[in-house]
Enzyme design. Structure first.
Site, PDB file in Angstrom:
ATOM      1  N   GLY A  64       0.815  -1.205   0.000  1.00  0.00           N
ATOM      2  CA  GLY A  64       0.000   0.000   0.000  1.00  0.00           C
ATOM      3  C   GLY A  64       0.849   1.255   0.000  1.00  0.00           C
ATOM      4  CE  LYS A 121       5.964   0.818  -4.236  1.00  0.00           C
ATOM      5  NZ  LYS A 121       6.684   1.670  -3.276  1.00  0.00           N
ATOM      6  CB  VAL A 166      17.312  -1.305  -1.187  1.00  0.00           C
ATOM      7  CG1 VAL A 166      17.154  -2.029  -2.511  1.00  0.00           C
ATOM      8  CG2 VAL A 166      18.455  -1.898  -0.377  1.00  0.00           C
ATOM      9  CB  SER A 213       9.444   7.841  -3.500  1.00  0.00           C
ATOM     10  OG  SER A 213       9.750   6.868  -4.477  1.00  0.00           O
ATOM     11  CB  THR A 244       5.934   5.245  -5.291  1.00  0.00           C
ATOM     12  OG1 THR A 244       5.272   4.456  -4.307  1.00  0.00           O
ATOM     13  CG2 THR A 244       7.389   4.838  -5.330  1.00  0.00           C
TER      14      THR A 244
END
Length: 323
Positions: free
Chosen positions: A126, A181, A269, A244, A238
């Site tokens: 989510g 995404k 990462v 993000s 995102t």
């Protein structure tokens, strides 16, 4: 007498720490597994999520759980197999990572099914930034499992007024949304870094969802899942949120920084780095057209530059939108 849920969180990075705090907020006794618990500060702060002190109902440990009501696997996707293989199958296991395994092209639940064929399994996804979940700010997510009733029961263990956890029995759609995404966010960031404009970013996001819909359909996912939290919701966050890592990676690439250097400069990462080529190969195996994913894969590999990426996407025939 009401039973207090015992929840084990495997992985003490930012996301794992935030999930542990949410589980404690939901009233559970929580164990947070860390390779080196000594890295926790005297103020009970984990190094990957500074500024948030752990409540007393969270025990930080290097001991893997032997008894639990729920196990949350909060490690990067490329480490899921090795991490999960260490964990005793003593409770339902929920993958809290997003992406595609690079070597096999498998999604999180497929990896877990191979390791735990007789266990209750699920995936959580989510539009959630770890620092906001840790702060208790309002958020929503999806917990997906093949059995809807089971998904609802497990979701209830983590749900609070401020963290609304919906149940789904479409793990395929939920997992694809979580994987794609990150790739589309790299494209969106690259567009903004190259100063192509807000219109270009919106167009890339929308066409990315169209690619995801085609691929999800080919794999048996349901289209309505993509209009929900794990699809459009996660994509919006995102592709626009400065927190993000995948968006920031794309931003640097769009500004001319080679992908390896851009990734090295990030804290943590950017899952889209490994997911893009794996997702593109998955689409090719199912004969699904994914030009945005293909272009990001080329940018990351250094086989095309930003000018060529723009040319490829703009030169495509427009046709009918939903054909």
């Amino acid at each position: 007498m009401t039973h207090t849920a015992r929840i084990a969180v495997i992985g003490a990075g930012a996301w794992g720490t935030a999930l542990a705090m949410q589980a404690a907020r939901a009233g559970a006794d929580v164990s947070l597994w860390a390779r080196n618990p000594a890295t926790m500060s005297a103020g009970r702060v984990m190094p990957r999520l500074p500024g948030f002190a752990l409540p007393p109902t969270i025990t930080v440990t290097s001991e893997l759980p032997r008894q639990a009501d729920l196990i949350l696997l909060a490690c990067p996707m490329q480490h899921l197999r090795a991490t999960a293989a260490m964990v005793p199958a003593c409770a339902p296991l929920i993958a809290c990572c997003k992406g595609i395994e690079r070597e096999t092209g498998l999604m999180p639940l497929q990896v877990l099914t191979g390791l735990f064929p007789h266990s209750v399994l699920g995936v959580l996804s989510g539009p959630n930034f770890a620092h906001e979940i840790a702060a208790g700010l309002p958020a929503a997510a999806v917990l997906a499992s093949p059995d809807r009733a089971q998904a609802r029961r497990l979701a209830d263990l983590l749900t609070t007024a401020a963290f609304r956890l919906y149940a789904s029995d479409d793990p395929t759609g939920v997992q694809l949304g979580g994987a794609a995404k990150n790739v589309v966010a790299i494209a969106a960031g690259a567009a903004m870094g190259a100063k192509l404009g807000e219109n270009a970013r919106a167009a890339l996001m929308t066409r990315g969802i169209a690619e995801l819909a085609r691929l999800s359909h080919a794999l048996g996912g349901r289209p309505e899942t993509l209009s929900g939290l794990a699809g459009v919701g996660d994509l919006l966050l995102t592709c626009t949120g400065q927190a993000s890592r995948n968006y920031r990676l794309g931003l640097a690439i769009g500004q001319g920084t080679p992908a390896p250097q851009a990734a090295q400069a990030l804290e943590g990462v950017a899952e889209g780095m490994a997911t893009a080529p794996a997702l593109y190969q998955l689409a090719q195996r199912h004969d699904v057209s994914t030009p945005v994913i293909a272009t990001v894969t080329g940018l990351l590999a250094g086989t095309i530059d930003m000018a060529e990426a723009s040319r490829r996407l703009l030169a495509r025939p427009v046709g009918h939108e939903f054909a």
